[in-house]
Scaffold this motif. Structure first.
Motif, PDB file in Angstrom:
ATOM      1  N   LYS A  38       0.969  -1.108   0.046  1.00  0.00           N
ATOM      2  CA  LYS A  38      -0.084   0.061  -0.093  1.00  0.00           C
ATOM      3  C   LYS A  38       1.017   1.312   0.084  1.00  0.00           C
ATOM      4  O   LYS A  38       0.455   2.358  -0.267  1.00  0.00           O
ATOM      5  N   VAL A  39       2.130   1.081   0.495  1.00  0.00           N
ATOM      6  CA  VAL A  39       2.911   2.328   0.625  1.00  0.00           C
ATOM      7  C   VAL A  39       4.440   2.107   0.313  1.00  0.00           C
ATOM      8  O   VAL A  39       4.942   1.003   0.481  1.00  0.00           O
ATOM      9  N   SER A  79       8.034   4.315   0.330  1.00  0.00           N
ATOM     10  CA  SER A  79       8.523   5.342   0.877  1.00  0.00           C
ATOM     11  C   SER A  79       9.972   5.524   0.492  1.00  0.00           C
ATOM     12  O   SER A  79      10.890   4.529   0.648  1.00  0.00           O
ATOM     13  N   LYS A 109       0.767   4.454  -9.408  1.00  0.00           N
ATOM     14  CA  LYS A 109      -0.451   5.091  -9.373  1.00  0.00           C
ATOM     15  C   LYS A 109      -1.693   3.896  -9.672  1.00  0.00           C
ATOM     16  O   LYS A 109      -2.759   4.046  -9.226  1.00  0.00           O
ATOM     17  N   ARG A 149       0.518   4.542  -2.407  1.00  0.00           N
ATOM     18  CA  ARG A 149       1.060   5.870  -1.992  1.00  0.00           C
ATOM     19  C   ARG A 149       2.592   6.132  -1.839  1.00  0.00           C
ATOM     20  O   ARG A 149       3.256   5.005  -1.579  1.00  0.00           O
ATOM     21  N   ASN A 169       7.244   8.789   6.802  1.00  0.00           N
ATOM     22  CA  ASN A 169       6.040   8.798   5.886  1.00  0.00           C
ATOM     23  C   ASN A 169       5.485   7.529   5.737  1.00  0.00           C
ATOM     24  O   ASN A 169       4.406   7.306   5.250  1.00  0.00           O
ATOM     25  N   GLY A 209       1.635   6.595   6.218  1.00  0.00           N
ATOM     26  CA  GLY A 209       0.869   5.772   4.954  1.00  0.00           C
ATOM     27  C   GLY A 209       0.167   4.614   5.319  1.00  0.00           C
ATOM     28  O   GLY A 209      -0.883   4.440   4.808  1.00  0.00           O
ATOM     29  N   GLU A 242       4.404  13.837   0.831  1.00  0.00           N
ATOM     30  CA  GLU A 242       3.867  12.479   0.155  1.00  0.00           C
ATOM     31  C   GLU A 242       3.709  13.167  -1.499  1.00  0.00           C
ATOM     32  O   GLU A 242       3.575  14.523  -1.673  1.00  0.00           O
ATOM     33  N   GLN A 283       2.179  13.437  -4.963  1.00  0.00           N
ATOM     34  CA  GLN A 283       0.835  13.675  -5.426  1.00  0.00           C
ATOM     35  C   GLN A 283       0.954  12.953  -6.892  1.00  0.00           C
ATOM     36  O   GLN A 283       1.605  13.430  -7.652  1.00  0.00           O
TER      37      GLN A 283
END
Ligand SMILES: O=CC(=O)O
Length: 352
Positions: free
Chosen positions: A100-101, A103, A118, A123, A336, A340, A349, A351
């Motif tokens: 899901k995340v 960093s 994306k 994220r 981060n 997340g 984060e 975008q």
């Protein structure tokens, strides 16, 4: 508890957090995170003390082999990487739907396939701002080392080239009364200009995809075209991100418009420069010198033609390398990731 055999053969056990009652929580219920490198201690401390994740890391100062990465990411909820890991469809497919995340402990994100991230709703956190001072400082050091020929000078002093004081020996170019051009005006470009101002720079100019009046106002910089930037700059500092649009943009066309007394500095990404064209410009005296903290590839092979040039100063990608900054990047990357995974806004984060 999730533990692992590390690259160095040591056992990397991640301490189990204590619950409020003081009992060890069932670690296997916590989100799983993989950290692709031995990151500076502050980030590891943030992860450990959060009690929010179970994590394993590639406990080495060298990059994780690709096959190992593909194995390790399987089933992870979060991934913390550095800029040497290419995070593309292959890695994301290997990770699977839990991820899901992501960093990254870097401000640059050209190593990430943003479209693939994306598409999967992953994220992405990154580490801007905390490294601005360190990068700006190193850029000034590199600029001065290049323009005042410091590396050549120490070499001469050490190897017997220092005969006597001579009137034009090892002369370079000074900042006083100069025009400094910034290619890609962001936080780092502004920080560089702020540091250069006391050197009595006459004028700052910049180019970007569009004028950035708020940032430019802070340093009284004038927006100009790319061609004007090349023509007017006595010192040209590249501070843009590497994107498909900026790939190879510093090429023959740019160098041919620069003055033969100009100094070219790049602390962004090597990919923005066409290195063959740069070699040509430096070796023919089209421009006076170049200072590079970034190259393609990294490391640049020691037999690369750019290393043969006295007017090219090459550093091994160390712009953010201060203890304070690398620890701050590591902590921000960890925070981060944790934010997340909690489903909260990350401190920094991207975008997508
Ligand atoms: O190059 C360094 C970074 O992107 O943080």
């Amino acid at each position: 508890m999730w533990c692992s055999r590390t690259a160095l053969g040591r056992l990397a056990l991640q301490t189990a957090p204590l619950s409020l009652a003081g009992f060890r929580r069932d670690m296997s219920a916590l989100p799983r995170v993989y950290v692709t490198r031995q990151i500076p201690p502050r980030g590891l401390q943030v992860l450990r003390e959060s009690g929010q994740v179970q994590f394993e890391l590639w406990d080495s100062d060298d990059p994780i082999p690709r096959q190992e990465l593909l194995k390790k990411v399987k089933g992870c909820d979060g991934l913390l990487c550095v800029l040497t890991e290419k995070i593309d469809a292959e890695v994301l497919n290997a990770a699977g739907p839990n991820l899901k995340v992501l960093s990254t402990m870097s401000v640059g994100f050209d190593h990430l396939s943003l479209g693939e991230l994306k598409k999967r709703g992953i994220r992405v956190g990154y580490t801007p701002e905390v490294l601005t001072d360190a990068v700006a400082e190193l850029t000034i050091a590199l600029l001065l080392a290049t323009s005042r020929r410091l590396i050549e000078a120490t070499h001469e002093a050490k190897t017997g080239g220092w005969g006597t004081w001579r009137t034009l020996w090892l002369c370079g170019y000074e900042l006083a009364d100069s025009t400094v051009g910034i290619f890609g005006l962001g936080r780092i470009g502004v920080a560089i200009a702020e540091r250069l101002k006391p050197f009595k720079v006459k004028k700052f100019i910049y180019t970007d995809v569009a004028p950035r009046p708020e940032l430019a106002a802070a340093i009284q910089a004038e927006y100009v075209s790319m061609d004007e930037l090349a023509r007017q700059s006595d010192f040209l500092a590249v501070c843009c991100a590497l994107t498909p649009e900026t790939q190879g943009i510093c090429n023959k066309n740019l160098f041919s418009k620069m003055k033969n007394t100009s100094i070219f500095i790049n602390t962004s990404r090597g990919g923005v420069v066409n290195q063959e064209d740069l070699y040509e410009a430096l070796s023919t005296g089209q421009i006076a010198g170049a200072g590079l903290d970034v190259t393609v590839p990294e490391p640049l092979p020691t037999n690369h033609p750019l290393f043969t040039l006295k007017n090219c100063v090459i550093l091994p990608h160390i712009a953010s390398a201060s203890y304070t900054t690398r620890n701050a990047m590591s902590a921000l990357a960890a925070n981060n990731l944790l934010a997340g995974l909690r489903g909260e806004p990350m401190p920094k984060e991207l975008q997508l």
